[in-house]
Design a protein around this motif. Sequence first.
Motif, PDB file in Angstrom:
ATOM      1  N   ASN A   1      57.245 -31.721 -24.055  1.00 11.82           N
ATOM      2  CA  ASN A   1      58.551 -32.021 -23.388  1.00 11.82           C
ATOM      3  C   ASN A   1      59.079 -33.626 -23.344  1.00 11.82           C
ATOM      4  O   ASN A   1      60.080 -33.861 -23.819  1.00 11.82           O
ATOM      5  CB  ASN A   1      58.744 -31.595 -21.954  1.00 11.82           C
ATOM      6  CG  ASN A   1      57.602 -32.402 -21.116  1.00 11.82           C
ATOM      7  OD1 ASN A   1      56.455 -32.521 -21.598  1.00 11.82           O
ATOM      8  ND2 ASN A   1      57.904 -32.694 -20.108  1.00 11.82           N
ATOM      9  N   LYS A   2      58.051 -34.172 -23.644  1.00 11.61           N
ATOM     10  CA  LYS A   2      58.131 -35.924 -23.649  1.00 11.61           C
ATOM     11  C   LYS A   2      58.593 -36.147 -25.008  1.00 11.61           C
ATOM     12  O   LYS A   2      59.329 -37.135 -25.556  1.00 11.61           O
ATOM     13  CB  LYS A   2      56.973 -36.504 -23.013  1.00 11.61           C
ATOM     14  CG  LYS A   2      56.577 -36.599 -21.733  1.00 11.61           C
ATOM     15  CD  LYS A   2      57.593 -37.242 -20.929  1.00 11.61           C
ATOM     16  CE  LYS A   2      57.346 -36.879 -19.553  1.00 11.61           C
ATOM     17  NZ  LYS A   2      58.697 -37.368 -18.443  1.00 11.61           N
ATOM     18  N   VAL A   3      57.802 -35.522 -26.050  1.00  7.77           N
ATOM     19  CA  VAL A   3      58.126 -35.823 -27.496  1.00  7.77           C
ATOM     20  C   VAL A   3      59.549 -35.436 -27.689  1.00  7.77           C
ATOM     21  O   VAL A   3      60.229 -36.066 -28.357  1.00  7.77           O
ATOM     22  CB  VAL A   3      57.239 -34.797 -28.314  1.00  7.77           C
ATOM     23  CG1 VAL A   3      57.683 -35.286 -29.843  1.00  7.77           C
ATOM     24  CG2 VAL A   3      55.918 -35.273 -28.210  1.00  7.77           C
ATOM     25  N   PHE A   4      59.872 -34.061 -27.418  1.00 12.64           N
ATOM     26  CA  PHE A   4      61.367 -33.831 -27.513  1.00 12.64           C
ATOM     27  C   PHE A   4      62.296 -34.744 -26.855  1.00 12.64           C
ATOM     28  O   PHE A   4      63.243 -35.006 -27.532  1.00 12.64           O
ATOM     29  CB  PHE A   4      61.694 -32.429 -26.605  1.00 12.64           C
ATOM     30  CG  PHE A   4      62.952 -31.784 -27.061  1.00 12.64           C
ATOM     31  CD1 PHE A   4      63.461 -31.112 -28.302  1.00 12.64           C
ATOM     32  CD2 PHE A   4      63.748 -31.880 -26.214  1.00 12.64           C
ATOM     33  CE1 PHE A   4      64.712 -30.759 -28.637  1.00 12.64           C
ATOM     34  CE2 PHE A   4      65.249 -31.278 -26.225  1.00 12.64           C
ATOM     35  CZ  PHE A   4      65.670 -30.780 -27.343  1.00 12.64           C
ATOM     36  N   GLU A   5      62.098 -35.295 -25.651  1.00 17.15           N
ATOM     37  CA  GLU A   5      62.810 -36.318 -24.961  1.00 17.15           C
ATOM     38  C   GLU A   5      62.911 -37.420 -25.654  1.00 17.15           C
ATOM     39  O   GLU A   5      64.123 -37.994 -25.802  1.00 17.15           O
ATOM     40  CB  GLU A   5      62.223 -36.585 -23.664  1.00 17.15           C
ATOM     41  CG  GLU A   5      63.065 -37.506 -22.698  1.00 17.15           C
ATOM     42  CD  GLU A   5      62.376 -37.650 -21.349  1.00 17.15           C
ATOM     43  OE1 GLU A   5      62.683 -38.811 -20.979  1.00 17.15           O
ATOM     44  OE2 GLU A   5      61.607 -36.760 -20.962  1.00 17.15           O
ATOM     45  N   LEU A   6      62.071 -38.021 -26.347  1.00 15.27           N
ATOM     46  CA  LEU A   6      61.951 -39.098 -27.509  1.00 15.27           C
ATOM     47  C   LEU A   6      62.996 -39.070 -28.520  1.00 15.27           C
ATOM     48  O   LEU A   6      63.384 -39.787 -28.957  1.00 15.27           O
ATOM     49  CB  LEU A   6      60.543 -39.660 -27.494  1.00 15.27           C
ATOM     50  CG  LEU A   6      59.883 -40.243 -26.393  1.00 15.27           C
ATOM     51  CD1 LEU A   6      58.419 -40.420 -26.991  1.00 15.27           C
ATOM     52  CD2 LEU A   6      60.425 -41.577 -25.996  1.00 15.27           C
TER      53      LEU A   6
ATOM     54  N   ALA B   1      59.327 -30.188 -37.031  1.00 10.80           N
ATOM     55  CA  ALA B   1      58.196 -30.169 -37.676  1.00 10.80           C
ATOM     56  C   ALA B   1      56.809 -30.782 -37.019  1.00 10.80           C
ATOM     57  O   ALA B   1      55.917 -30.375 -36.804  1.00 10.80           O
ATOM     58  CB  ALA B   1      57.959 -30.566 -39.107  1.00 10.80           C
ATOM     59  N   VAL B   2      57.176 -32.078 -36.315  1.00 12.45           N
ATOM     60  CA  VAL B   2      56.238 -32.625 -35.200  1.00 12.45           C
ATOM     61  C   VAL B   2      56.010 -31.756 -34.127  1.00 12.45           C
ATOM     62  O   VAL B   2      54.903 -31.742 -33.969  1.00 12.45           O
ATOM     63  CB  VAL B   2      56.937 -33.944 -34.930  1.00 12.45           C
ATOM     64  CG1 VAL B   2      56.227 -34.634 -33.846  1.00 12.45           C
ATOM     65  CG2 VAL B   2      57.402 -34.882 -36.191  1.00 12.45           C
ATOM     66  N   LEU B   3      56.893 -31.128 -33.568  1.00 14.93           N
ATOM     67  CA  LEU B   3      56.824 -30.329 -32.297  1.00 14.93           C
ATOM     68  C   LEU B   3      55.936 -29.027 -32.588  1.00 14.93           C
ATOM     69  O   LEU B   3      55.236 -28.558 -31.757  1.00 14.93           O
ATOM     70  CB  LEU B   3      58.066 -30.035 -31.642  1.00 14.93           C
ATOM     71  CG  LEU B   3      58.820 -30.954 -31.199  1.00 14.93           C
ATOM     72  CD1 LEU B   3      60.260 -30.773 -30.888  1.00 14.93           C
ATOM     73  CD2 LEU B   3      58.258 -31.340 -29.603  1.00 14.93           C
ATOM     74  N   ASP B   4      56.340 -28.635 -33.758  1.00 14.25           N
ATOM     75  CA  ASP B   4      55.305 -27.239 -34.270  1.00 14.25           C
ATOM     76  C   ASP B   4      53.746 -27.757 -34.162  1.00 14.25           C
ATOM     77  O   ASP B   4      52.847 -26.862 -33.980  1.00 14.25           O
ATOM     78  CB  ASP B   4      55.780 -26.979 -35.498  1.00 14.25           C
ATOM     79  CG  ASP B   4      56.808 -25.912 -35.525  1.00 14.25           C
ATOM     80  OD1 ASP B   4      56.758 -25.061 -34.514  1.00 14.25           O
ATOM     81  OD2 ASP B   4      57.458 -25.801 -36.511  1.00 14.25           O
ATOM     82  N   GLY B   5      53.534 -29.036 -34.508  1.00 17.93           N
ATOM     83  CA  GLY B   5      51.981 -29.324 -34.490  1.00 17.93           C
ATOM     84  C   GLY B   5      51.570 -29.792 -33.103  1.00 17.93           C
ATOM     85  O   GLY B   5      50.313 -30.197 -33.149  1.00 17.93           O
ATOM     86  N   ILE B   6      52.070 -29.521 -32.178  1.00 18.38           N
ATOM     87  CA  ILE B   6      51.661 -30.129 -30.710  1.00 18.38           C
ATOM     88  C   ILE B   6      51.456 -28.471 -29.897  1.00 18.38           C
ATOM     89  O   ILE B   6      52.174 -27.640 -30.071  1.00 18.38           O
ATOM     90  CB  ILE B   6      52.627 -30.862 -30.083  1.00 18.38           C
ATOM     91  CG1 ILE B   6      52.977 -32.005 -31.046  1.00 18.38           C
ATOM     92  CG2 ILE B   6      52.198 -30.994 -28.843  1.00 18.38           C
ATOM     93  CD1 ILE B   6      54.098 -33.092 -30.516  1.00 18.38           C
TER      94      ILE B   6
ATOM     95  N   PHE C   1      59.779 -26.087 -27.751  1.00 16.45           N
ATOM     96  CA  PHE C   1      60.678 -27.357 -28.083  1.00 16.45           C
ATOM     97  C   PHE C   1      61.248 -27.365 -29.405  1.00 16.45           C
ATOM     98  O   PHE C   1      62.309 -27.620 -29.902  1.00 16.45           O
ATOM     99  CB  PHE C   1      60.129 -28.473 -27.488  1.00 16.45           C
ATOM    100  CG  PHE C   1      60.047 -28.453 -25.985  1.00 16.45           C
ATOM    101  CD1 PHE C   1      60.992 -28.915 -25.262  1.00 16.45           C
ATOM    102  CD2 PHE C   1      58.635 -27.928 -25.506  1.00 16.45           C
ATOM    103  CE1 PHE C   1      60.651 -28.983 -23.718  1.00 16.45           C
ATOM    104  CE2 PHE C   1      58.579 -27.832 -24.025  1.00 16.45           C
ATOM    105  CZ  PHE C   1      59.586 -28.566 -23.551  1.00 16.45           C
ATOM    106  N   ALA C   2      60.279 -27.049 -30.216  1.00 14.10           N
ATOM    107  CA  ALA C   2      60.458 -26.922 -31.720  1.00 14.10           C
ATOM    108  C   ALA C   2      61.579 -26.080 -32.125  1.00 14.10           C
ATOM    109  O   ALA C   2      62.589 -26.431 -33.021  1.00 14.10           O
ATOM    110  CB  ALA C   2      59.317 -26.552 -32.707  1.00 14.10           C
ATOM    111  N   GLU C   3      61.852 -24.925 -31.651  1.00 13.67           N
ATOM    112  CA  GLU C   3      62.881 -23.881 -31.662  1.00 13.67           C
ATOM    113  C   GLU C   3      64.272 -24.712 -31.194  1.00 13.67           C
ATOM    114  O   GLU C   3      65.424 -24.653 -31.817  1.00 13.67           O
ATOM    115  CB  GLU C   3      62.585 -22.636 -30.836  1.00 13.67           C
ATOM    116  CG  GLU C   3      61.608 -21.721 -31.357  1.00 13.67           C
ATOM    117  CD  GLU C   3      61.798 -21.407 -33.079  1.00 13.67           C
ATOM    118  OE1 GLU C   3      63.207 -21.217 -33.288  1.00 13.67           O
ATOM    119  OE2 GLU C   3      61.062 -21.524 -33.695  1.00 13.67           O
ATOM    120  N   ASN C   4      64.170 -25.273 -29.938  1.00 17.63           N
ATOM    121  CA  ASN C   4      65.320 -26.177 -29.444  1.00 17.63           C
ATOM    122  C   ASN C   4      65.814 -27.091 -30.550  1.00 17.63           C
ATOM    123  O   ASN C   4      66.895 -27.283 -30.663  1.00 17.63           O
ATOM    124  CB  ASN C   4      64.826 -26.843 -27.949  1.00 17.63           C
ATOM    125  CG  ASN C   4      64.521 -25.814 -26.981  1.00 17.63           C
ATOM    126  OD1 ASN C   4      65.054 -24.850 -27.094  1.00 17.63           O
ATOM    127  ND2 ASN C   4      63.794 -26.435 -26.096  1.00 17.63           N
ATOM    128  N   ALA C   5      64.945 -27.636 -31.214  1.00 17.04           N
ATOM    129  CA  ALA C   5      65.284 -28.855 -32.343  1.00 17.04           C
ATOM    130  C   ALA C   5      65.674 -28.026 -33.419  1.00 17.04           C
ATOM    131  O   ALA C   5      66.934 -28.588 -34.013  1.00 17.04           O
ATOM    132  CB  ALA C   5      64.061 -29.594 -32.489  1.00 17.04           C
TER     133      ALA C   5
END
Length: 476
Positions: free
Chosen positions: A89-94, A113-118, A124-128
């Motif tokens: 959630n913090k990565v998405f926020e950033l 792609a970044v969020l997929d690896g976390i 959150f990747a789907e949100n992106a």
Amino acid sequence: MGRIDLKVVLWSWGCVFVAVMLLSGSRVMGAEVTVKPGIKIKMKIKHDSEVIRLNGVLIGYNEMEFVLETQEGELAVRRVVHWQSLPPNKVFELFRLILKKKATAEKWERAAAVLDGIEGGQRFAENARSLAARLEKKGRSAKDDDALEEGSEEAGQSPAEAMDSDASGDTESSESPTIKRSIAPSPVEDLRWPKHNEKDYRAALDQFRQRVENDMRSIDWEWRFVETQYFVFYTDMRLREARNWAKQLDNMYDKMLDLFGAEKGTNIWKGKAVIVVFKGKNDFVRYLRDAIGNKDANNYLGICYNYSSGDTQIIFYRQPDTYAFGKLLVHETVHGFLARYRSRVHIRSCWNEGLADVIAKMMVEKSDMVAKKQRSAVRMLRDLRHPGDGFFLSSQIEWVQYGVASLLTEYLLELGPKKYIKFINGMKDGRNWKVALQSAYGMDEYQLMKVFGEAHEVPNLKPYSRRDIRELNLEQ
């Protein structure tokens, strides 16, 4: 290993490939996208009883990490923070802050792609990707996207919640939640590993070997080594046995090149991959725990570290069962190959573990470990009618799901090796796995699991469990 900056403490969120997350002071590692003006961030992150603070100015980032600049007196100090050391959630926020004024569909795809690896980042990747699809579909500017987000917040939802609720709108049907969108031609330039000449690679390898040898000296371990075309093999085993295993790895490497249609002799490593094999488990545990800092060392038989610098180190201990050890040696080295192949993009666990076991089964024919897991997997599929919780979603599948992963990989290869290469290449070029699957095989995960299940006499096999469906808000 780099030095851990004790002024900022981060934790690992369980990534198999990058098990040790480091902060590196006074240098900028691979900040391929410069953020001007920088973005001030002040963030508290709770982990167990600790509160971790990230205060500073974000001045650059890539798909592996971001650069945080802080002021210490008159000195500006730059630190590198790995995305995987933060909760999703913090990565998405950033990324929301970074992309707010300059958002494009392609940039949100890369954020996905970044969020997929976390671990836990798939939602959150789907949100992106939902944002990317909207930008692409309607040609919105970044300003329009800001208006979208502000409107969501006014409606009493966070932007993330608003995007979740609308995600199903981009699907083909309730049976097939595949987002339609075009993807830029591959490969994406800034996802590639840097290219160097042979002299640079040799120098980089020598530097990495020096670091590895210093780590080994720190635990008073005496070694010998064998060097092949693609590997440097450190061990305290007999030299003759070490040469045999090193030769096995070279043979495996050639098979991987052949599978992916690469020219024989192609070197994907940054110089060479470094293999460390301990004769006994005690030394293996001491090395992981004391030299590398892996507190869970007792839980491993072997582990592959793919560092953000591009260096690859794979560490094992010699199991009593020769065939079990051979299988593990090949399995972990396949992980290393996939990490370096084509680009920096990490391949999702279900596909990664599947290929690693398929190649191990092929190379170590006398081991029946993979076959046993596959037989158990078929029984599990018949009982559950799905591959288990989080099979397509989690950053690391469960041990009982490995058999499903290898069976599914074998099935995809049977449908056509060229299609399989296209599928892997698509993911390595930054595409979501669903888009890559549709492009390579002309079907989504629902269609795939249906025909895969029929091939193993498991009718009506579904890709997602009930828990997955609740998490993704899908219908099956």
